[in-house]
Every structure is written in structure tokens, then in C-alpha cells.
Enzyme design. Structure first.
Site, PDB file in Angstrom:
ATOM      1  N   ASP A 122      90.374  64.298  10.217  1.00  0.00           N
ATOM      2  CA  ASP A 122      89.445  65.077   9.381  1.00  0.00           C
ATOM      3  C   ASP A 122      89.389  64.578   7.935  1.00  0.00           C
ATOM      4  OD1 ASP A 122      89.802  66.566  11.695  1.00  0.00           O
ATOM      5  OD2 ASP A 122      89.967  68.473  10.662  1.00  0.00           O
TER       6      ASP A 122
ATOM      7  N   GLU B 280      85.101  74.916  14.219  1.00  0.00           N
ATOM      8  CA  GLU B 280      85.967  74.296  13.219  1.00  0.00           C
ATOM      9  C   GLU B 280      85.154  73.686  12.079  1.00  0.00           C
ATOM     10  OE1 GLU B 280      89.746  72.828  15.356  1.00  0.00           O
ATOM     11  OE2 GLU B 280      88.154  71.685  16.285  1.00  0.00           O
TER      12      GLU B 280
END
Ligand code: FRU
Ligand code: FRU
Ligand code: FRU
Length: 491
Positions: A76, A338
Site C-alpha cells: 500500500d 479498504e
């Protein structure tokens, strides 16, 4: 669009805006999410992509360059932004934050050991003039060891880890780093002694940047901002596998002077007593391809009750926050919404969030990818993009076959099924994501670095891949360009 035989019609959504404080949560319904499978080609054979090309990220080749020269695993990633999600270079350097982990760990072990690291590279260089790997220099970790563990009252954690967030920069070079601070309490066999404890947190530091490089200082204190409340956002008591993380802050021109945050949550019900309603199913009157509430609630789909949370800052320093009701629920649709973000364009508000194929509920299927919703305000009756489905950009997948997992892809899966995850939509519709696994069951490689940037054409209630961008739709590797520059910050 015409209904697909055998599939329900999507729910009607008005896009109508409500006040951010209203008690209205839009629903990504089962009727909506079933449009994903409805657009999958039932005749797509082994290892073919069954999804429409316009919503599918082009296939990423297996011989990708590694942006950290194999120093760390990278997943990420987020840029340095302002309150409108503009991306900044500072004194000539572009800066990004990434979750990183030691390469001695297996890539699937990364979540318990994640640290926030940063990278920088000279700004303003055209993508095709940069080194193939994106030209980033790894700057190291943001925090000294021990700093992020201090907020936990119970210091007996076995693992203390830093999960995703977002970073805001101001003119004087101050960075507010919002992230998820997590403690795990596990025994030596990896079993939970007590549930993990994720908190939305803030650390404030400074960036020092010049032509020689970038240093970050001052990230030596963490403020605990939000813990799930059990009213809007599920807690560990309600479900020890709850999701609560990934803060993204922004300002809304419609509400000047306020700062908001979206984040990943779950609907606040007890895991074993959770129920979905006919509104969560969202079937139209007279729908002949629907389901009953009872059927759905008995199917196991109630274990997947993701939501996108909203919070509002109570002070200018952004150190005090209050929860507002969630802006989107995905009850009996998916368990993980998410890294949500708000993207504004042409007076519209786009909510993007990522979801795994494996976290969809019983009876729902969709690729690994980024999902999108459009409305007239940050809280609105969000219309899922692309034929009412919500799918904005998926990895090439075959929904006629099982998924397998990134460490053991199903024999029949397209080699790109796990090629990309954790997509982040940047100004101009550019999308960056990390590589998880590329290849087929007998021949795959793990990623741990950023993939090629792609571009979405976002318009009204659709988002489609721009195949004129880059090489047949695939742009440069790890390309996260700034669209604004900050000069004479604290250098
Ligand atoms: C004021 C501001 C913000 C931006 C920053 C960078 O704080 O103009 O819009 O975050 O400074 O210039
Ligand atoms: C699967 C996953 C992630 C999440 C993590 C939790 O990789 O569910 O989505 O962050 O594991 O441990
Ligand atoms: C997405 C994600 C995030 C989380 C992080 C943990 O890939 O699951 O939701 O913050 O990874 O590693």
C-alpha cells in the site's frame, strides 16, 4: 442498460446529497453487486479473462522491475497531498509513503510486521525519461522503533505494526501522517491471546528536502484519534476479526472550514447475530431474480458486512475527531472496503475503495480491484459505477473458476488475477497499485513492488480504462507524479 437474463436489476440510486451529519447510509446492495457477475462471460475458458476489457487493468508482464532494489517488500502506497488530494513535490522531490517489510519475511507474512517507509525521486521528469523502476530512492522508515507502540495501554503485544493511511502537507513543510496503529496479542503459535487492536492515529513531523534528497523528522509522538465505537463501527467485542483502518482526510468545498475523514469499518453488529435487511438486498419491486432475506441470512453472507466510515475533525490541529454514520455499507456484499478515498470531479463526489475477490459474501463474486460510487455529496445515495455494479477497475480474472490464493493461484485462473491490489486513484484518473502475484499456478512470481500506473476515464457514472495511455493502457512502473509543487518549505 438492459437487464441480463438470469440476473436481477440493480437497485435504483438517486445520487441525492444529504448533510454529512445526517443519519443516512447508502447501500452497495446485493442487487448492485450481482451486476459484476452479470457482466462476466460465462463462456470464458481456462486462463481467459471473463470480465469486460473496459473495466479490466491490462495484463502486467512477469518481468517487472523492483523499485527498492529488493531492499524491502512494498505494498500500500500513498502520496503527499493537500486537503483536495493534490499531490506535492517538495523543493523538487516527489515523495511517497509505502507499507514496507523485511525481505527475509515471506510476502504473505507482511501484515504483522508492516512499517511505514518513504521514497523520493526528482520531480518533473517525464515518465519515459526515468529509470524503468520509477527512479525512486528508498529513504527508510518514518518512525524509530518503539514510537508507534506507545499509545497502547496493554503493552504486552506480540506484534506492533503500522498499517495504511494518508499524508497531508502544509506550506511550512509540516506533514500530518494519518495511519492505522495496530497491536497484536498472539502466543508463540500465532494464536490470538486477545483480539488485535487497530486504531486510527496521527503523527506530525516535518519534511526537509533539497536536490540531494529528503529527510523526515519529528515523527516521535503518536496521537490516538479513533477507536471503533460499536454503534456505527464494529468493535473487537462484536467480532474479533473486525476491520477498522485506513484513514484518508479531505475538505469538502460544500462545507468550508471542516475536515473529514473516510476509513474502512464494518457494520456494528455482533458477528454471530448479524442480519441483513431487504434494503441491503436492494431488489426492485417485482424482481424475479431476487433472493429472500431469510435465504441470504442463512447463507453465511452475514459474515461480510463492510462499511466506509466518516469522521469529522473537532479542532484545527486535527487531533480530535468525532464519528458520523457510515457513508456506505456493503452488508452481505463484502467484508472489506479498504483504503477508501474521496475523489472530486465536475461537481461530483466519487468514493473509491478496494476489495479482494476472497472477501465477497456468499452469492456475490468480483475481481480483486477498486470499486467506485458517485453521488452529489460526501454523503449521498451513491450510484455504483459501471452498469450499476460498483466495479471500477479489476485485475484480469475468470469468475467461472475458483480464485485460489496469491501463494497458490487456481489452475484455471488468468495469470493476472492477483497482479494488482491496493489501487489508489490520483488526480487525472491515474491509478497506482502494488503487484501481489503474477503468473499461473505452475509459474508465478510474487511482487512486493508497485505495478504500472494506469489511467481511468472517469465520467458521470462510468470509469473505463484508457487504452491510449502508456503502452496499450499500461503506463510507467511506480509512476506517482506530483501535480503541485511546494517550494521553500522547511528545507
Ligand atoms: C495551505 C496550503 C494547502 C496545501 C499547502 C501546500 O496550507 O495552501 O492548500 O496543503 O499549503 O501549498
Ligand atoms: C488479506 C488481509 C488484508 C488485511 C490483512 C489482515 O491479505 O485480509 O486485506 O489487511 O489480511 O491481516
Ligand atoms: C490493503 C490493506 C490495508 C491495510 C494493509 C495492511 O492492502 O489490507 O487495508 O491497512 O493492507 O497490510
Amino acid at each position: 442498460t438492459e437487464p441480463v437474463p438470469g440476473f436481477p436489476q440493480p437497485t435504483e440510486h438517486t445520487q441525492k446529497a444529504y448533510s454529512p451529519t445526517d443519519d443516512f447510509t447508502s447501500r452497495w446492495t446485493r442487487a448492485d453487486a450481482k451486476q459484476i457477475k452479470a457482466m462476466s462471460d460465462p463462456n470464458a475458458g481456462s486462463r481467459e479473462n471473463s470480465m469486460p476489457k473496459e473495466y479490466t487493468m491490462p495484463t502486467v508482464p512477469q518481468d517487472f522491475p523492483d523499485m527498492s532494489n529488493e531492499e524491502v517488500w512494498v505494498w500500500d502506497t500513498w502520496p503527499l497531498t493537500d486537503e483536495h488530494a493534490n499531490q506535492y513535490s517538495v523543493n523538487g522531490q516527489e515523495i511517497i509513503f509505502s507499507l514496507v517489510a523485511d525481505r527475509d519475511l515471506g510476502f504473505d507474512e507482511r501484515h504483522q510486521y508492516a512499517r511505514i517507509g518513504y521514497f523520493y525521486r526528482p520531480a518533473g521528469v517525464p515518465a519515459d525519461e526515468r529509470p524503468e523502476d520509477g527512479g525512486w530512492t528508498y529513504g527508510g522508515q518514518v518512525f524509530d522503533e518503539g514510537v508507534t507502540g506507545k499509545i497502547f495501554e496493554d503493552q504486552s503485544f506480540s506484534h506492533q505494526t503500522q498499517w495504511s493511511g494518508s499524508a497531508r502537507v502544509t506550506k511550512n513543510g509540516e506533514i500530518k501522517l494519518f495511519f492505522t496503529d495496530v497491536a497484536f496479542y498472539r502466543d508463540k503459535d500465532g494464536k490470538d491471546i486477545k483480539p488485535y487492536d487497530p486504531r486510527i492515529a496521527l503523527s506530525v513531523g516535518h519534511v526537509h528536502s533539497n536536490k540531494n534528497g529528503v529527510k523526515l523528522t519529528g515523527f516521535d509522538k503518536v496521537t490516538d484519534l479513533l477507536q471503533a465505537d460499536g454503534k456505527y463501527y464494529q468493535t473487537a467485542e462484536q467480532n474479533s476479526y473486525f476491520n477498522f483502518r485506513d484513514p484518508f482526510t479531505f475538505e469538502d468545498p460544500a462545507h468550508p472550514g471542516e475536515t473529514y475523514m473516510v476509513f474502512e469499518g464494518n457494520t456494528a453488529q455482533k458477528r454471530d447475530e448479524a442480519k441483513c435487511t431487504s434494503e441491503d438486498l436492494g431488489y426492485r419491486k417485482g424482481e424475479t431474480n431476487g433472493e429472500t432475506v431469510d435465504e441470504v441470512n442463512k447463507s453465511g453472507a452475514t459474515y461480510q458486512i463492510g462499511n466506509v466510515g466518516l469522521a469529522r475533525a473537532k479542532n484545527k490541529e486535527l487531533t480530535e475527531w468525532e464519528f458520523l454514520p457510515p457513508i456506505l455499507s456493503a452488508n452481505c456484499v463484502t467484508d472489506q472496503t479498504e483504503r477508501p478515498q474521496i475523489y472530486m470531479q465536475d461537481g461530483k463526489y466519487y468514493l473509491f475503495t478496494i476489495s479482494h475477490r476472497s472477501t465477497f459474501a456468499a452469492g456475490i463474486d468480483g475481481p480483486e480491484g477498486v470499486y467506485g460510487f458517485v453521488g452529489n455529496g460526501i454523503r449521498s445515495d451513491y450510484q455504483p459505477l459501471n452498469r450499476g455494479s460498483g466495479l471500477a477497475l479489476g485485475s484480469p480474472s475468470n469468475l467461472n473458476f475458483a480464485a485460489g490464493s496469491p501463494f497458490a493461484p487456481d489452475y484455471n485462473q488468468h495469470p493476472g488475477q492477483f497482479q494488482a491490489y491496493s489501487h489508489y486513484v490520483m488526480p487525472g484518473g491515474l491509478v497506482q497499485s502494488f503487484i501481489d502475484t503474477i503468473g499461473t499456478k505452475e509459474d508465478f512470481v510474487r511482487g512486493g513492488t508497485l505495478g504500472p500506473t494506469v489511467k481511468l476515464d472517469i465520467k458521470g457514472d462510468s470509469a473505463t480504462v484508457d487504452y491510449n495511455y502508456g503502452d496499450n493502457g499500461l503506463g510507467a512502473w511506480a509512476d506517482i507524479p506530483a501535480n503541485r509543487e511546494l517550494k521553500n518549505g522547511k528545507a
